[in-house]
Scaffold this motif. Structure first.
Motif, PDB file in Angstrom:
ATOM      1  N   TYR A  51      -9.132  41.852  -3.002  1.00 30.64           N
ATOM      2  CA  TYR A  51      -8.946  42.699  -4.178  1.00 30.64           C
ATOM      3  C   TYR A  51      -8.602  41.843  -5.393  1.00 30.64           C
ATOM      4  O   TYR A  51      -8.104  40.733  -5.257  1.00 30.64           O
ATOM      5  CB  TYR A  51      -7.857  43.748  -3.920  1.00 30.64           C
ATOM      6  CG  TYR A  51      -6.501  43.162  -3.608  1.00 30.64           C
ATOM      7  CD1 TYR A  51      -5.532  43.050  -4.602  1.00 30.64           C
ATOM      8  CD2 TYR A  51      -6.192  42.687  -2.339  1.00 30.64           C
ATOM      9  CE1 TYR A  51      -4.287  42.501  -4.322  1.00 30.64           C
ATOM     10  CE2 TYR A  51      -4.955  42.138  -2.054  1.00 30.64           C
ATOM     11  CZ  TYR A  51      -4.006  42.047  -3.052  1.00 30.64           C
ATOM     12  OH  TYR A  51      -2.780  41.494  -2.785  1.00 30.64           O
TER      13      TYR A  51
ATOM     14  N   SER B  28      -5.705  38.110  -2.679  1.00 35.20           N
ATOM     15  CA  SER B  28      -6.064  38.181  -4.100  1.00 35.20           C
ATOM     16  C   SER B  28      -5.656  36.863  -4.754  1.00 35.20           C
ATOM     17  O   SER B  28      -5.084  35.991  -4.102  1.00 35.20           O
ATOM     18  CB  SER B  28      -5.340  39.347  -4.774  1.00 35.20           C
ATOM     19  OG  SER B  28      -3.963  39.047  -4.946  1.00 35.20           O
TER      20      SER B  28
ATOM     21  N   CYS C 166      -6.213  48.726  -6.319  1.00 38.45           N
ATOM     22  CA  CYS C 166      -5.780  47.649  -5.426  1.00 38.45           C
ATOM     23  C   CYS C 166      -4.550  48.075  -4.632  1.00 38.45           C
ATOM     24  O   CYS C 166      -4.424  47.757  -3.448  1.00 38.45           O
ATOM     25  CB  CYS C 166      -5.501  46.380  -6.224  1.00 38.45           C
ATOM     26  SG  CYS C 166      -6.965  45.715  -7.051  1.00 38.45           S
TER      27      CYS C 166
END
Length: 166
Positions: free
Chosen positions: A56, A87, A64
């Motif tokens: 994400y 991420s 997210c």
């Protein structure tokens, strides 16, 4: 380095993914990212388990956050499986969000330092130095069994399709 600007969009605008997109049947490339305590973590640390990689852009967005909540919930239903939530956020932000939300069934990892995961799996958005949204599922033998590069980064991934292969 491979670049692809035809695979995903962000808010309707094409973005360039840097790296090599992985596909079903590939041996999952090992990568190094950071844990919340800044120690390195590698895919190989989870050898022998099924691995879901939830990718994400930023923990500070609603989509997210929803993605992390959903995978955290699903993790309780899976045997011999670890969910790695990756991420380019700083590890501190990831840890703070999970602590606030009570998410303790996923492993949040940061690719901010070297973007090693992003480039090896083709999720790095060149224009933003963030990761595109997607999911990768890897079996116990280290073979990729599912990949989704979400076509529009602002949309959630197809959870059902990813979980079905488990």
């Amino acid at each position: 380095m491979n670049k692809n600007n035809e695979l995903v969009t962000f808010a309707g605008n094409p973005v360039t993914l840097v790296g090599t997109q992985v596909k079903v049947g590939d041996t999952a490339p090992d990568f190094t990212v950071l844990r919340n305590d800044l120690t390195p973590a590698k895919l190989s640390d989870f050898k022998g388990k099924k691995v879901v990689i939830a990718v994400y852009p930023s923990i500070d967005t609603g989509v997210c956050q929803a993605q992390n909540r959903k995978f955290n919930e699903e993790a309780t239903k899976l045997d011999n499986t670890v969910i790695l939530s990756i991420s380019c956020d700083l590890p501190f932000a990831q840890g703070r969000f999970c602590a606030t939300e009570g998410l303790n069934n996923i492993v949040t990892l940061s690719d901010h330092k070297d973007v090693d995961f992003g480039t090896k799996y083709g999720f790095l958005v060149d224009e933003l130095r963030l990761l595109a949204r997607g999911t990768v599922v890897i079996n116990e033998e280290g073979v990729i069994t599912f990949v989704e590069y979400v076509p529009e980064i602002t949309n959630e991934p197809n959870y059902a399709a990813a979980l079905e292969v488990l």
